[in-house]
Every structure is written in C-alpha cells, then in structure tokens.
Motif scaffolding. Structure first.
Motif, short mmCIF file in Angstrom:
data_model
loop_
_atom_site.label_atom_id
_atom_site.label_comp_id
_atom_site.label_asym_id
_atom_site.label_seq_id
_atom_site.Cartn_x
_atom_site.Cartn_y
_atom_site.Cartn_z
N VAL A 56 66.20 -90.98 77.92
CA VAL A 56 66.90 -90.81 79.18
C VAL A 56 67.74 -92.06 79.42
O VAL A 56 67.21 -93.18 79.48
N TYR A 57 69.06 -91.86 79.52
CA TYR A 57 70.00 -92.97 79.72
C TYR A 57 70.56 -92.90 81.13
O TYR A 57 70.70 -91.82 81.72
N LEU A 58 70.90 -94.08 81.66
CA LEU A 58 71.47 -94.17 83.01
C LEU A 58 72.86 -94.77 82.94
O LEU A 58 73.07 -95.79 82.28
N ARG A 59 73.80 -94.11 83.62
CA ARG A 59 75.17 -94.63 83.70
C ARG A 59 75.56 -94.75 85.17
O ARG A 59 75.44 -93.79 85.93
N VAL A 60 76.03 -95.93 85.57
CA VAL A 60 76.37 -96.23 86.96
C VAL A 60 77.89 -96.24 87.08
O VAL A 60 78.58 -96.95 86.34
N ARG A 61 78.41 -95.46 88.02
CA ARG A 61 79.86 -95.38 88.22
C ARG A 61 80.33 -96.50 89.14
O ARG A 61 79.65 -96.85 90.11
N PRO A 62 81.50 -97.07 88.87
CA PRO A 62 82.03 -98.11 89.77
C PRO A 62 82.54 -97.51 91.08
O PRO A 62 82.73 -96.31 91.21
N PHE A 63 82.77 -98.40 92.06
CA PHE A 63 83.28 -97.97 93.36
C PHE A 63 84.77 -97.65 93.26
O PHE A 63 85.51 -98.24 92.47
N PHE A 110 62.90 -98.44 88.50
CA PHE A 110 62.89 -97.40 87.48
C PHE A 110 63.26 -98.03 86.14
O PHE A 110 64.03 -98.99 86.08
N SER A 111 62.69 -97.45 85.08
CA SER A 111 63.01 -97.92 83.74
C SER A 111 63.59 -96.76 82.94
O SER A 111 63.19 -95.61 83.11
N PHE A 112 64.56 -97.05 82.07
CA PHE A 112 65.25 -96.06 81.25
C PHE A 112 65.29 -96.54 79.81
O PHE A 112 65.02 -97.71 79.51
N SER A 113 65.69 -95.62 78.93
CA SER A 113 65.85 -96.01 77.53
C SER A 113 66.95 -97.05 77.40
O SER A 113 66.83 -97.99 76.61
N GLN A 114 68.04 -96.90 78.17
CA GLN A 114 69.10 -97.90 78.22
C GLN A 114 69.95 -97.63 79.45
O GLN A 114 70.15 -96.47 79.85
N ILE A 115 70.44 -98.69 80.06
CA ILE A 115 71.23 -98.59 81.28
C ILE A 115 72.64 -99.10 80.98
O ILE A 115 72.83 -100.15 80.35
N PHE A 116 73.63 -98.35 81.44
CA PHE A 116 75.04 -98.69 81.24
C PHE A 116 75.67 -98.94 82.61
O PHE A 116 75.70 -98.05 83.45
N GLY A 117 76.15 -100.15 82.80
CA GLY A 117 76.74 -100.53 84.07
C GLY A 117 78.15 -100.00 84.25
O GLY A 117 78.71 -99.30 83.39
N PRO A 118 78.80 -100.32 85.37
CA PRO A 118 80.16 -99.82 85.63
C PRO A 118 81.18 -100.30 84.62
O PRO A 118 82.23 -99.67 84.46
N GLU A 119 80.90 -101.39 83.94
CA GLU A 119 81.89 -101.93 83.00
C GLU A 119 81.83 -101.30 81.62
O GLU A 119 82.70 -101.56 80.78
N MET A 120 80.85 -100.45 81.37
CA MET A 120 80.71 -99.84 80.05
C MET A 120 81.81 -98.80 79.81
O MET A 120 82.21 -98.08 80.72
N THR A 121 82.29 -98.71 78.55
CA THR A 121 83.33 -97.77 78.18
C THR A 121 82.73 -96.53 77.52
O THR A 121 81.54 -96.48 77.18
N GLN A 122 83.57 -95.53 77.31
CA GLN A 122 83.12 -94.29 76.68
C GLN A 122 82.67 -94.54 75.24
O GLN A 122 81.68 -93.97 74.79
#
Length: 809
Positions: A56-63, A110-122
């Motif tokens: 389970v991966y988490l991706r956070v969208r920027p404002f 919460f813990s995830f397999s990996q977290i991707f912040g707003p700066e991460m690219t596709q």
C-alpha cells in the motif's frame, strides 16, 4: 509538482469512510505500528508458496492556489519519513470535536510501504511502485493495481496522467511494447477466452476483429480532425503521440526477460470497461458513439474453475503504442462522469483497464498473464457534494460497492489473524470484488495507491481513507510459486469447444457437455441393439403400466406431504401466536407495573421537592402560628388604646375651649404632646405589623404557585399514563386481529383437507374404472408392420425407455 497534477486530480471523486465502509473500528495507534512485512517471505523448499503483505503506497497531492487562498493549509498531513505519516485534526473537524469530548484522539499515525510527497514525479512513482509488478506481468504472473482516495486527490491523474506527463497506465503499456519489441504476433487468430484460456479464431472471426478495431480508430480520428482543421489547440484527448520517446526505463530487466523469451512471439489484448450503478458496461463498444441508443449491460459469469469474467466483453489486439493511446481516448470519452460541488469532472464509475499478454510459440499459447489497473470512484458525502436525483443514485451504488470492498478486506484480515474462527468473505455481493476475487485469493499480486490531499475541509474523509488502507496493508497474500493457469492454458476453437493439436479433444469435450447431452448419447447407442418386436411391445406396455402406477403413487405422496406440511405449518403458527400472546400479556403487565411505580416515584419525589423548597424558603422568615396570633392580638389592643386616646384627647380639647385658663392651657399642651408622642409610636408599630403581614401574604402566594406547578406536573404524568394505557389497548386489539386471522387459516386448512379427501376418492374411483388391460399378443409380421407405419408409437416407446433408464440410474 507540475501544474498538470492539480489539473488532472480534479477528475477524481471523493471517498467518505463513514458513508460507505462500515467496518470494525481499529485503534490505529496500535494497528498501524505493527510489524510491516513488505519483503516476501519464501520457504526454502522448492515450489513453496510466496507470502507477502499487500503493498500500500501513499501519494500526497500539493496545494492549489485556490486552496491556499481558502486557508486550507493547516498542517493536517505531516510526513515523518518515507514510511510514516501523521495526521493532525484541524479545528472545526468532527475528529477534533470528538477528541475534545474525550472520544478518540486528534493525532493519528499511519505507516505505508512507501510514501510519496508532493514533490514526487510520475516517473519516480512508477519506478518505486508499479515497475516490480510490471516485471511479474511480463514473466507470466497476474497483477492488480487500484487507486483509492478522496476527491481532488489525483487518482485519475496517477493512473492515466496527462499527454505531457503520462501516468502509470501509459507507462506500463510503453514498457510492455519495449519488452515485446519486434516479437509481435501479427496474426489476430489467437484471442483470450474466459479468464485464463485462449481461443483460436477462424478467418471470418479475424476479419470481424479487424473491422471492430478499425471502427474504433476511425471514430477517434473523426473526433480529432475537426479540432485540427479549425486551427485550435490540440485537445489532450486527441493526442496520439507515441509515448516511448518521452519515457526512459532501465532496460536491464527488459533485456534479460527478452533473452529468456527466445523465439517466442507475444500478442497483447486489452479491454476497457466500467462498473456504473452496479452494472458492467464496455467502454470499447462503437455503438456508444450514438447517444440515442441505450448501452447494453454485460453479465459477470464464472468459468467453472472459480474465476469470474465479463461475458461478451470486447477484447482489442494492439500492436503499437499509438493503438493503445487511441483506445484510451475512446474509452475515456465513453466513461461516466458528472460535475458535483466538490469536483467539476467527478468519475461516477469504477473504470478497469485490463491487459492480457499471450506468449505464443508457433501456433501454441504457452502462457497468459493479466495486468489490471482500476481507478476506483470515491464515495461521497451528499451534504458536501450537494448531489440529488441521478447523482444521488450513483453515489449510493458507489458507496455500496466500496462498502463490500471494505468488508472483504476486513474479513480477509480477520481470517488471517484468527485462523480458528473463519468468517464469510462477501466477494459476490459486488461486481467489483467478484471480478478481483481470484487476485485477492492468491492468483496474482495486488497493490494499492492511496491518494490524499492536505486540505483541512476534507480531513475527516482523509482519515477514514487512511484507516481503510491501514487494514488493507495487513492482509497477507499467499501467491503460488508456479500457478497452474500460467503453465498450460486451455485452447478452444471458434465455437468454444476445446482443441488439442488443432483438432477437437474428445475427452475435454465430454467435460463441456451437459449431463442431459451425455444421457442422450448413451440412449442413442442403446438404440443400436436389435430386440424382437414382441419384446419391445411388452416392454412398452409394462413401462406404461409402471409409469401410471408411479404417477398415482407420486400424486398420493405429494398430497400427503402437502397435508403434513400444512399441519406442521399450522401447528407452528399456532405455537408462535400463543407465544406472541403470552409475550404481549407479560409486556402489558410489566408496563402497567412500571408505570404505576414510576407514577408513585414521581409523586413522592414532587412532594419531597415541594416540602424541601418550602422549608428552604421559610427557614429565615418562619414565624410560629402562636406568635403570629399573639402579635395580631397586640396590634388589636394597641388599636383600641389609640382609639381611646383619640376620644380622650377630643374631650380634653372641648373642656379647654370652655374654660381657658393659663394652668389648664399648659396642662392641655402637655397632654397633647404626650398624646402625639404615643400616636407616633403606635403608628410606627402599625406600619411594622403591616409590612410583616405583606411578607407573609407574599410567602403564601408563592406556596400556592408552587402547589399549582406540582398539580400540573401530576396532570402530565396522568396523561402519559393514559397514553400508555391506550397503546396497550391497541396492542390487545392487534392480538385479537391476529387471533381472528389464525382462525381463518384453520378454516382454510380444514377446507383444503376436505378437497384432498375428495380428490383421493375421485382418484380411487378412476383407478377402479380404468384398470390397465394387458394387450393381446400378435404375430411378428403384424408387430413389424405396426412399428413401420406408426413412428409416433416408436418415439413414445423410446421416450418411455429413456425415462425408465433415468429412474433406474
């Protein structure tokens, strides 16, 4: 992050855990910090199954600029490290209000397999999440990826991306074509069939497949040509640029896999469909271009091996990235979307894009692997999205499907936690979970990309999404090392019957025949045996007599069974009615006792309260009755003295006026002064007594007012008691009505018994009047002549013979 992320993220829909996933509450500070098994744990024994938790991966969208202007940035989401995130409840949220009341907490980890912040690219997201499953797909394994999140969180952007920055789906397609390279199987005569099989098409079917593919591409071209001819900007949906030139992959894994492939060829077939209002619709049907025609819903069937598939789903063979882009554009145009208050282009369905890769060696399909990417629609809170009418119906169906998904995930986790208590997993309650049941049960690997935003207004929905993902991350997937489906897929012909080496396989065909067809074949073989004509006639007559006897016996048995069932049902109804009557009486008595006790309790309480209130108010100003009467007598005595003094004063004045002398005038003055002083004293005492009387009068009035309030309260209690008594009378009347209905049922049953007895009598009479007469024997030539001239009779004999064989079996 690129502006296109914010632009495309508006195509997602929101997810609200309270309205859709009704699952067990989990203490997240305990559950989410359990040991995370992200790496596979494989046994040393050969052929052992691979066990791993769901990734389970988490991706956070920027404002966006609008969100920053609306003060949405309140530090609700804090990324601690690459695997841990903290959620802080903002002021005004339901979570903060509950924590202020002592219910729950305002801070969750919460813990995830990996977290991707707003700066991460596709590209970084693809490398760290999808690439491993893509390699499994190229090696012959099944894979599933689904995006999950709240509205405006970037789900659709994550899956499909934009023309300038492709998402996971275009990158998987591009990597697949790079892997295939020049080893493309150009013939379209081998096509996926059901879930794990392949079908060999005849030339006419191949021609139909090419025509359907050409019709879709022509539709896409007709849509894009007017835009280009008008000189306007190119629409993103009309961009058919091959994405390979803009993408870069590590070619090491692809090259090694291609060397292992050797001289084999590959055929890639894709399907694109959606689940809208719990109905499956094909997004690659050319008929969808005509808005006047209603779309045809497809059925989800079972292939007999526990694998679900969509019947009559259109599969398209693609050989270049350009073909894939056109199919994506065509399917997205047909997908159900609408505007809500929180999203201008909200997806109203779950879209699923499925790829099947066939590894072909000559004319033999060696293996089939499947890769599905699912863009889930988020559930909605109608008070925020302001949905009504058709949008409200869509939201309800979305909530139900996601509720079932949550139930399945929770049941899987509970079964793995407590193996002694296995619970039912409701896969078949929703089309979505039914289609992916095989993947969740170990026939492939599944992973989830959770998309969230950082807005304070959607904090509660984000928290519920995080709780659901925390439960999903603890589900253990048991994947066989060598799945049977990947070893030897079954090849069927153009008519759906199994083939082996290009011919019909008789053994496999028997498994596809129904039991009735096999019985017919056996009976046809039995007809080949030659029997004498007289024996056939005797057999027919005996079978006819046996048939009539069996019919009589079955009819009598059916009537007896019906009577027994009716008696049993009647007895059960009477027992239940009696039990219900007893329960009503007991409830009535208990309610009466409770009402009387309650009335007495309130009455005593009001008396005690009134007494205590009166005592508290009179404690300071209380005067005993004897003292009050004595004071009144003193006042009366003083009044009498005042009147006597006034009389004496008037008489003295008269005498002074008659004989005015110096001594008398002085004496009169002294007496008058003394009388005036006494009058003043008496007046002051009188005023004090009047004030005391007024205070006592006010106290009496307040006590009378309190007594009136107590009387009103007692009247209300009496009215409530009368209402409860009326309710009990209504229940008694209902019980009487049910008793009457039971009497009617008993009378009907008696009538039915009479009808059954009459039918038995008539049947006995018929049996006595029309006994079966044995037929006289005739010669062989006459029997042969009758058999030749009367085919109808022969067919009847065969039918009777079939029935007897079925009875013996």
């Amino acid at each position: 992050m690129e502006p296109s992320f914010l632009e495309m993220s508006r195509h997602t829909v929101n997810f609200s855990y309270e309205d859709s996933v009704n699952m067990q509450h989990v203490d997240m500070d305990i559950t989410c910090n359990t040991s995370v098994r992200t790496s596979s744990q494989q046994s040393e024994a050969p052929g052992a199954a691979e066990q791993q938790t769901m990734r389970v991966y988490l991706r956070v969208r920027p404002f966006s600029k609008e969100e920053l202007a609306d003060n949405e940035d309140q530090d609700c989401v804090v990324i601690e490290n690459s695997q841990t995130v903290t959620l802080n409840a903002p002021k005004g949220s339901a979570t903060m209000k509950s924590s202020e009341k002592g219910i729950g907490m305002s801070l969750h980890k919460f813990s995830f397999s990996q977290i991707f912040g707003p700066e991460m690219t596709q590209s970084e997201l693809f490398e760290d999440t999808v690439k491993s499953q893509m390699c499994d797909f190229l090696e012959g394994k099944n894979a599933l990826i689904f995006s999950y999140g709240v509205t405006n969180a970037g789900k659709t952007y994550t899956i499909q991306g934009s023309p300038k920055d492709p998402g996971m789906l275009p990158r998987v397609l591009d990597a697949t074509f790079q892997y295939i390279g020049s080893h493309v199987y150009e013939g379209m005569d081998l096509k996926p069939y059901h879930r794990n099989d392949a079908q060999h098409l005849d030339p006419d079917q191949v021609k139909q497949e090419r025509s359907a593919k050409a019709a879709i591409f022509a539709s896409v071209k007709e849509e894009c040509d007017p835009l280009r001819a008008s000189g306007g900007l190119e629409s993103p949906s009309c961009s058919t640029t091959v994405l390979s030139s803009s993408l870069f992959y590590d070619q090491t894994v692809l090259a090694s896999n291609l060397n292992e492939a050797g001289s084999s060829q590959f055929a890639l077939w894709v399907a694109f469909f959606e689940i809208y209002n719990e109905l499956v619709y094909d997004l690659l049907q050319p008929s969808l271009c005509s808005k006047s025609k209603k779309r045809t819903a497809l059925r989800v069937c079972d292939d007999g091996a526990g694998n679900a598939y969509v019947k009559d789903l259109r599969w398209i063979n693609i050989q270049t990235m350009g073909d894939a882009s056109k199919l994506l554009q065509f399917g997205n145009r047909n997908r159900s979307a609408a505007a809500t208050k929180m999203n201008q282009s909200s997806s109203r369905s779950h879209s699923i894009f499925t790829m099947k890769l066939l590894k072909i060696d000559g004319s033999t399909v060696k293996r089939i692997s499947e890769f599905s990417l699912c863009d889930l629609a988020g559930s909605e809170r109608c008070n925020k999205t302001k949905t009504f009418g058709e949008r409200l119906k869509e939201a309800a169906n979305i909530n139900n499907s996601l509720l079932t998904l949550g139930k399945c995930i929770t049941a899987l986790r509970n079964n793995q936690t407590d193996r002694m208590k296995s619970s039912y997993i409701p896969f078949r309650e929703s089309k979505l979970t039914k289609l992916f049941q095989a993947v969740f049960c170990g026939k492939g690997s599944a992973s989830m990309i959770v998309n969230i935003n950082q807005c304070a207004s959607t904090y509660d929905e984000t928290l519920h999404v995080m709780k659901f993902s925390a439960v999903a991350k603890q589900v253990v997937q048991v994947i066989p090392d060598k799945p049977l489906e990947a070893l030897a897929p079954c090849l069927v012909g153009h008519d759906g019957k199994p083939l082996r080496n290009g011919v019909v396989d008789s053994q496999a065909l028997e498994s596809y025949l129904s039991e009735e067809e096999q019985l017919d074949d056996e009976e046809d073989e039995a007809d080949m045996s030659l029997l004498p004509q007289n024996e056939l006639v005797n057999m027919i007559e005996s079978l006819r007599s046996k048939l009539l006897a069996e019919r009589r016996r079955h009819l009598v048995q059916e009537m007896e069974i019906r009577k027994e069932m009716g008696d049993a049902m009647l007895q059960q109804l009477m027992e239940s009615e009696e039990l219900r009557t007893r329960q009503v009486e007991e409830l009535k008595e208990s309610y009466q006792v409770k009402l009387e006790n309650t009335f007495e309790m309130y009455k005593d309480a009001f008396k005690e309260h009134a007494y205590q209130s009166a005592m508290n108010n009179l404690e300071d100003d209380y005067v005993p009755l004897d003292e009050f009467i004595a004071e009144q007598e003193k006042v009366e005595a003083l009044k009498r003295k005042v009147s006597e003094l006034e009389t004496l004063t008037s008489s003295v004045k008269g005498r002074v006026c008659a004989r005015p002398t110096v001594d008398q005038s002085c004496q009169a003055n002294a007496t008058e002064a003394e009388g005036e002083y006494r009058r003043k004293l008496l007046y002051e005492e009188k005023c004090g007594l009047e004030r005391i009387c007024e205070d006592k009068q006010q106290l009496i009035l307040s006590l009378e007012k309190r007594l009136m309030e107590i009387s009103e309260t007692l009247q209300k209690i009496r009215d409530g008691f009368l209402e409860k008594s009326a309710d009990l009378e209504v229940l008694q009347r209902r019980c009487d009505d049910q008793t009457k209905s039971m009497d009617d049922i008993i009378r009907q049953n008696v009538e039915k018994d009479r009808e059954i007895n009459s039918l038995k009598a008539e049947l006995a009479k018929l049996s006595q009047k029309s006994p079966v007469k044995p037929k006289t024997k005739r010669g062989l030539l006459a029997n042969i002549r009758e058999a030749v001239t009367s085919p109808r009779k022969g067919s009847t004999g065969r039918t009777l013979r079939k029935t007897v064989r079925a009875v013996h079996h």
